[in-house]
Design an enzyme around this catalytic site. Structure first.
Site, PDB file in Angstrom:
ATOM      1  N   SER A 187       0.945  -1.207   0.085  1.00 57.30           N
ATOM      2  CA  SER A 187       0.004  -0.101  -0.029  1.00 57.30           C
ATOM      3  C   SER A 187       0.710   1.320   0.206  1.00 57.30           C
ATOM      4  CB  SER A 187      -0.933  -0.006   1.173  1.00 57.30           C
ATOM      5  OG  SER A 187      -1.980   0.850   0.975  1.00 57.30           O
ATOM      6  N   ASP A 207     -16.450 -17.184 -13.877  1.00 58.44           N
ATOM      7  CA  ASP A 207     -15.569 -18.015 -12.898  1.00 58.44           C
ATOM      8  C   ASP A 207     -14.961 -19.390 -13.754  1.00 58.44           C
ATOM      9  OD1 ASP A 207     -14.408 -19.254 -10.838  1.00 58.44           O
ATOM     10  OD2 ASP A 207     -16.072 -20.054  -9.950  1.00 58.44           O
ATOM     11  N   ASP A 260     -10.998 -20.004 -16.248  1.00 59.86           N
ATOM     12  CA  ASP A 260      -9.670 -20.797 -15.791  1.00 59.86           C
ATOM     13  C   ASP A 260      -9.698 -22.208 -15.815  1.00 59.86           C
ATOM     14  OD1 ASP A 260     -11.146 -21.174 -13.508  1.00 59.86           O
ATOM     15  OD2 ASP A 260     -10.106 -19.517 -12.421  1.00 59.86           O
ATOM     16  N   ASP A 285     -14.717 -22.385  -9.012  1.00 59.54           N
ATOM     17  CA  ASP A 285     -14.005 -22.280  -7.567  1.00 59.54           C
ATOM     18  C   ASP A 285     -14.581 -20.911  -6.850  1.00 59.54           C
ATOM     19  OD1 ASP A 285     -12.397 -20.875  -8.708  1.00 59.54           O
ATOM     20  OD2 ASP A 285     -10.671 -21.913  -7.968  1.00 59.54           O
ATOM     21  N   VAL A 344     -13.540 -18.158  -7.783  1.00 66.91           N
ATOM     22  CA  VAL A 344     -12.214 -17.139  -7.785  1.00 66.91           C
ATOM     23  C   VAL A 344     -11.929 -16.978  -9.168  1.00 66.91           C
ATOM     24  CG1 VAL A 344      -9.939 -16.699  -7.261  1.00 66.91           C
ATOM     25  CG2 VAL A 344     -11.220 -17.715  -5.586  1.00 66.91           C
ATOM     26  N   ASP A 397      -8.782  -6.285  -4.639  1.00 64.21           N
ATOM     27  CA  ASP A 397      -8.503  -5.220  -3.762  1.00 64.21           C
ATOM     28  C   ASP A 397      -9.481  -4.089  -3.816  1.00 64.21           C
ATOM     29  OD1 ASP A 397      -7.300  -2.920  -2.327  1.00 64.21           O
ATOM     30  OD2 ASP A 397      -5.276  -3.302  -3.395  1.00 64.21           O
ATOM     31  N   HIS A 444      -7.020  -6.180  -0.144  1.00 66.95           N
ATOM     32  CA  HIS A 444      -5.944  -5.323  -0.311  1.00 66.95           C
ATOM     33  C   HIS A 444      -4.757  -5.594   0.669  1.00 66.95           C
ATOM     34  CE1 HIS A 444      -3.904  -1.290  -0.346  1.00 66.95           C
ATOM     35  NE2 HIS A 444      -3.870  -1.253   0.917  1.00 66.95           N
TER      36      HIS A 444
END
Length: 557
Positions: free
Chosen positions: A213, A280, A283, A287, A289, A421, A460
């Site tokens: 950050s 999703d 890829d 899952d 993500v 983030d 983040h």
């Protein structure tokens, strides 16, 4: 282009910075091994404790002084009524002040392992947000003074020249503003190196930096303006365009304050489910993500209510808001993107909630733009206020693409950013890195000294739904401290042995407890622009079931 608007060339800013910090010189220091020490015997002082205490009152690096140095026994250290750091090895705690200008008051601490425990290296932590406090510990998580010390590094942190409680630290005190923006980390580093040399009788063999950050911004400032300070740096989600980030958050606040524009938090799960359904599986594995959100083309209009408002749809005003949140603010003069929007697939918790970064946009605006403690964000107007915001961001923006001095020294940089983030949109790292590559001979030549890793499902700096533990600041410790699982081990391999990192294994634990050891799943963390893909077979919780495919992870429009 970020660099042309927000920052002067690094060489120009470097010259200005050296003027601001004139007199800062690195001295090897007299070896403490040569100083008289009490003999060990009945009633005699510990010679290492005596060597530590002897640092008290010394002047280092011209304008820095050691106010107190004391030997700390193993165990817990009570810093204040609110801060106690547990499970520390015995060490020498050095407290100091740097005053590069008459109005500077930069507090710092250097923690020195006992000589037998020292790995002969220096590892500086960084300071997040607007700093104002020394990073003593992160509740057992990585890359603060406590964990660096436990790993055998001499380490340092600074308050950057003000106290966190002083929300208006730069008003009437421009030098304190410069201390925070570009100078404090450098003068602390120079002082820390001299203190290390004096205590151990030799300088560190290598100097490293690891933060996220604002700490990531500090690291970029170091590499761009003070390339002699560190041999290698780990930079997480750098806040290197503070003015543009401030503009983006204020713009979003104004956007969502319009009647009917806000997206109720209870609708976010519905939005998130729709995005996952659309993207999703790209890829190879559904899952929860999305490995490359930049390739996701989910259109919020597919959720628009056909009739009355309801929990399973968005009103036209909410569709318009969500579209703009994904897109980010645009320059009203020519329609170009000012800053990327948030990622598709990150619609959890604080997504689209301007209060999630409460205080940061106001504090930047008050201290560096308007100089008015009574400034009200509700008066922000993008077209009217943008020029002043961008100009105010020039000094502290680590937006230069000039790394020539760092490259000549052989400095190595690892940068990472979580795709989920909610504080600093991840497209900012992609966009900046692409600018660096364009200015440094292309991607291959840039990867010879600077590599980017985008982290699917990470928030983040740490946390959220993805595998987000791999040695970054604030993260749970990786299961193994080797170059496959730990950024710091990989950076050392790159700097000291010439072995560059190609990919990592990132870990998601069953529990967020820093002492957790039970692994929920692991994923390959791929070097940009590659993206992790499921092989189509094998345990989906095992990183070995994934491969890094050459798919461009483009920034947001």
């Amino acid at each position: 282009m970020f660099g042309k608007i927000d920052g002067a060339p690094a060489a120009m800013i470097r010259n200005l910075a050296y003027v601001f910090a004139s007199g800062v010189l690195l001295h090897a220091g007299a070896a403490f091994a040569a100083q008289p020490r009490n003999a060990v015997g009945s009633g005699a002082a510990d010679p290492e404790a005596a060597a530590c205490a002897a640092l008290t009152g010394s002047t280092v690096a011209g304008e820095s002084s050691v106010t107190l140095a004391s030997a700390v026994p193993a165990g817990s250290l009570r810093i204040s009524d609110n801060i106690t750091v547990p499970n520390l090895p015995a060490f020498c705690r050095v407290q100091g002040i740097s005053r590069p200008t008459a109005d500077s008051n930069i507090r710092f601490e250097v923690w020195l392992p006992r000589p037998a425990a020292w790995n002969q290296k220096f590892l500086s932590t960084g300071e997040g947000g607007f700093a104002g406090q020394i990073q003593y510990g992160r509740s057992g998580r990585d890359a603060a003074l406590d964990e660096n010390l436990r790993r055998g590094y001499a380490t340092a942190s600074t308050d950057t020249g003000h106290e966190a409680a002083d929300l208006h630290f730069a008003i009437g005190h421009p030098e304190r503003g410069i201390d925070y923006l570009t100078r404090a980390k450098h003068v602390t580093t120079v002082a820390a190196k001299e203190i290390i040399a004096r205590y151990y009788g030799r300088p560190p063999v290598h100097a490293y930096f690891n933060s996220c950050s604002n700490g990531g911004r500090e690291g970029l400032i170091e590499a761009q303006l003070y390339p002699d300070d560190f041999d290698g740096l780990i930079l997480g989600a750098p806040w290197n365009f503070q003015s543009r980030s401030t503009i983006a958050h204020l713009w979003m606040r104004r956007l969502l304050s319009e009647p009917g524009a806000a997206i109720p938090s209870e609708k976010l799960p519905m939005v998130h489910a729709a995005v996952l359904k659309a993207c999703d599986g790209a890829d190879g594995l559904a899952d929860g993500v999305i490995n490359n959100p930049a390739s996701c083309r989910f259109d919020p209009k597919t959720l628009e209510c056909k009739g009355d408002d309801g929990p399973a749809c968005l009103t036209p005003a909410q569709v318009a808001s969500l579209t703009k949140i994904y897109e980010g603010p645009r320059d009203p003069r020519d329609g170009s993107s000012l800053f990327p929007g948030f990622s598709r697939g990150a619609e959890t918790d604080t997504f689209g909630r301007p209060d999630s970064v409460a205080g940061l946009p106001e504090q930047f605006s008050v201290n560096f733009v308007y100089g008015d403690p009574n400034w009200d964000w509700r008066t922000f107007d993008l077209e009217k206020d943008m020029p002043a915001m961008l100009e105010a961001g020039r000094i502290g923006a680590a937006g230069s693409t000039d790394f020539e001095a760092a490259k000549r020294r052989g400095v190595k940089i690892i940068q990472y950013h979580g795709w989920n983030d909610h504080g600093i949109p991840p497209g900012a790292s992609v966009r900046y890195y692409e600018a660096v590559a364009n200015a440094n001979g292309g991607l291959a030549k840039t990867q010879a000294f600077y590599r980017l890793f985008m982290v699917p499902g990470m928030g983040h700096c740490f946390g959220d739904v993805g595998a987000s533990n791999f040695g970054g600041v604030g993260q749970q410790a990786p299961p193994v401290r080797d170059s496959a699982h730990d950024l710091m081990a990989a950076l050392e391999d790159w700097v000291e042995r010439g072995i560059p990192p190609g990919e990592f294994i990132a870990t998601k634990y069953v529990s967020p407890d820093p002492a957790a050891t039970a692994v929920q799943f692991q994923r390959r963390l791929c070097m940009f622009p590659a993206v992790a893909k499921y092989k189509g077979a094998g345990d989906p919780n095992d990183a070995a079931s994934f491969t890094c495919a050459k798919e461009a992870a483009r920034a947001s429009p």
